[in-house]
Write a protein that holds these residues in place. Structure first.
Motif, mmCIF file in Angstrom:
data_model
loop_
_atom_site.group_PDB
_atom_site.id
_atom_site.type_symbol
_atom_site.label_atom_id
_atom_site.label_comp_id
_atom_site.label_asym_id
_atom_site.label_seq_id
_atom_site.Cartn_x
_atom_site.Cartn_y
_atom_site.Cartn_z
ATOM 1 N N ALA A 243 0.814 -1.215 0.000
ATOM 2 C CA ALA A 243 0.000 0.000 0.000
ATOM 3 C C ALA A 243 0.850 1.269 0.000
ATOM 4 N N LYS A 244 1.816 1.339 0.879
ATOM 5 C CA LYS A 244 2.625 2.557 0.986
ATOM 6 C C LYS A 244 3.476 2.758 -0.255
ATOM 7 N N ALA A 245 4.131 1.697 -0.710
ATOM 8 C CA ALA A 245 5.046 1.821 -1.844
ATOM 9 C C ALA A 245 4.315 2.185 -3.134
ATOM 10 N N SER A 246 3.061 1.757 -3.267
ATOM 11 C CA SER A 246 2.338 1.941 -4.522
ATOM 12 C C SER A 246 1.532 3.224 -4.591
ATOM 13 N N ARG A 247 1.374 3.914 -3.470
ATOM 14 C CA ARG A 247 0.427 5.023 -3.433
ATOM 15 C C ARG A 247 0.747 6.109 -4.469
ATOM 16 N N THR A 248 2.016 6.475 -4.578
ATOM 17 C CA THR A 248 2.375 7.574 -5.474
ATOM 18 C C THR A 248 2.165 7.210 -6.929
#
Length: 455
Positions: A243-248
């Motif tokens: 989730a965090k890595a893909s957000r951007t």
């Protein structure tokens, strides 16, 4: 068995006017894929799946189709799983299994042009297949659920059908999973209902879809909903570990869709998005319709590639697996165009670098022509992707930028929700580029063997 049935029918005075539809469509690389004698209009799939333990899938598939000739029997592709019963238009039908073929003999012959509904009830542990190129497809168990990927023939591991890209259909999929898990599929989510310890999700895909881009992903997902600037719904499902890595990067989907519509024409479906699973859940990204699947967080170029496949591959779908370059060449060239439009290398610079040094990264780049892969294990090799993109660049050089922009938009519009092959494409280009000599492009870059003498 079929011969004995026909002889018995004749002896009893029953008029037999149909013939078997026949297994396989003689695809040049996957000859057993698909079946003859009918055209599917709609799949209605009702599934239930419990991860862990036996990983049992239970399903009821209702396949609505039109007979293209009078049928005494027809086949559905289904690999593994146990069939419990089959009906045609509500009447019990005889059936038998042989390999991936489920042969169905309806109570009465089917007239040419007749619409008929075949319902198959089945269950078991779905299989994971190993492709000729060594990759895995079909039903892939994951740490918290499962992921179904179908290119080229893996969809037959989880529902019966006519599993060849030339037969596209609309879909309704209802799947029940343990409470706390999500089930994500193609199209639009119609309902989500929890009853006790189970939750049921209902998905609807109105536009025609080839079975190899049908998917269902079961597991824990962070769900994000948004819209593009023009109001297109965006539905993204991301494994919490990504989730965090893909957000951007996933936040750029609306930007990419706006760019792609400007370049390739109106988006052909009713929603967009993505499914991001863990890196080990699959060995590759796939352009599953509406929302591509990614094994871990994608980079921007990969996201562009799979989203542009919605035009080239999902909407304009190849007639056979020989035409894969029409999918991958376009999606790869879209990466070049994205870079060119966003301050990176121009498409010409990318082309020149590939011509000069492409063998360094792709030793097989010149091993076969894009339009004629050397076997089923090579339909996803570099000549199909990179050299396929080079074909498009040579067309662009020949016809000029304004005409090329019109060509690629027109190709997607003309064959929207249909099927096309290489001959259709070359004919289309020549018709819309009168006076341009495209013969060298076809003979040298599309069909020629080896590295062209000059770029």
């Amino acid at each position: 068995m079929l011969l004995a049935f026909l002889l018995t029918a004749c002896a009893n005075g029953v008029g037999v006017h149909g013939t078997p539809g026949g297994p396989g469509l003689r695809d040049p690389y996957f000859p057993k894929a698909g079946n003859g004698g009918y055209d599917v209009a709609h799949y209605d799939l009702t599934l239930a799946y419990t991860p862990g333990g036996s990983r049992t899938l239970t399903g009821t598939a209702t396949v609505t189709a039109r007979a293209t000739h009078a049928l005494s029997a027809f086949d559905l592709d289904l690999k593994g799983l146990d069939v419990e019963d089959v009906t045609v238009d509500g009447r019990p039908a005889r059936w038998n299994r042989a390999g991936q073929e489920l042969t169905v003999r309806p109570h009465d012959d089917l007239d040419r042009g007749a619409t008929f509904r075949t319902t198959v009830r089945y269950s078991g542990t779905p299989e994971t297949l190993t492709d000729p190129d060594g990759s895995e497809e079909g039903w892939l168990p994951t740490a918290d659920g499962a992921l179904a990927l179908g290119e080229p023939v893996g969809s037959m591991t989880w529902f019966p059908g006519n599993h060849h890209p030339s037969d596209k259909a609309s879909y309704d999929l209802t799947i029940t999973v343990p409470k706390g898990l999500q089930a994500v599929s193609n199209g639009e989510l119609r309902s989500e209902q929890t009853n006790g310890a189970r939750t049921t999700y209902t998905w609807h895909t109105a536009e025609p879809m080839a079975s190899y881009v049908a998917t269902v992903a079961v597991g824990h997902y962070d769900i994000r909903r948004s819209t593009t600037p023009d109001g297109l719904p965006v539905y993204v499902a991301v494994d919490p570990t990504e989730a965090k890595a893909s957000r951007t990067v996933l936040a750029r989907i609306p930007e990419i869709m706006t760019w792609a519509q400007r370049r390739f024409g109106p988006y052909p479906f009713a929603s967009t998005g993505a499914i991001v699973d863990r890196p080990d859940d699959a060995g590759y990204a796939l352009e599953t319709q509406n929302r591509p699947v990614f094994p871990g967080t994608p980079d921007v170029d990969t996201l562009v590639h799979e989203l542009v496949h919605q035009w080239y591959g999902d909407s304009v779908t190849p007639k056979s697996w020989r035409d894969m370059w029409l999918n991958e060449g376009f999606a790869t060239y879209a990466e070049w165009m994205w870079d060119e439009d966003h301050g990176g290398d121009t498409a010409q610079q990318t082309f020149d670098a590939l011509y000069d040094h492409g063998e360094d990264d792709h030793p097989d780049l010149w091993s076969f022509p894009p339009a004629n892969p050397s076997g089923p294990g090579h339909i996803s090799d570099a000549p199909v992707y990179q050299r396929g993109a080079m074909v498009l660049h040579k067309i662009r050089q020949t016809v000029g930028d304004p005409a090329f922009r019109t060509l690629i938009r027109g190709w997607a519009t003309t064959h929207r929700h249909g099927n096309a092959d290489t001959a259709d494409f070359t004919t289309y280009v020549e018709h819309h580029a009168p006076g341009k000599n495209l013969t060298p492009v076809w003979t040298t870059w599309l069909h020629g063997n080896g590295k062209p003498a000059t770029p």
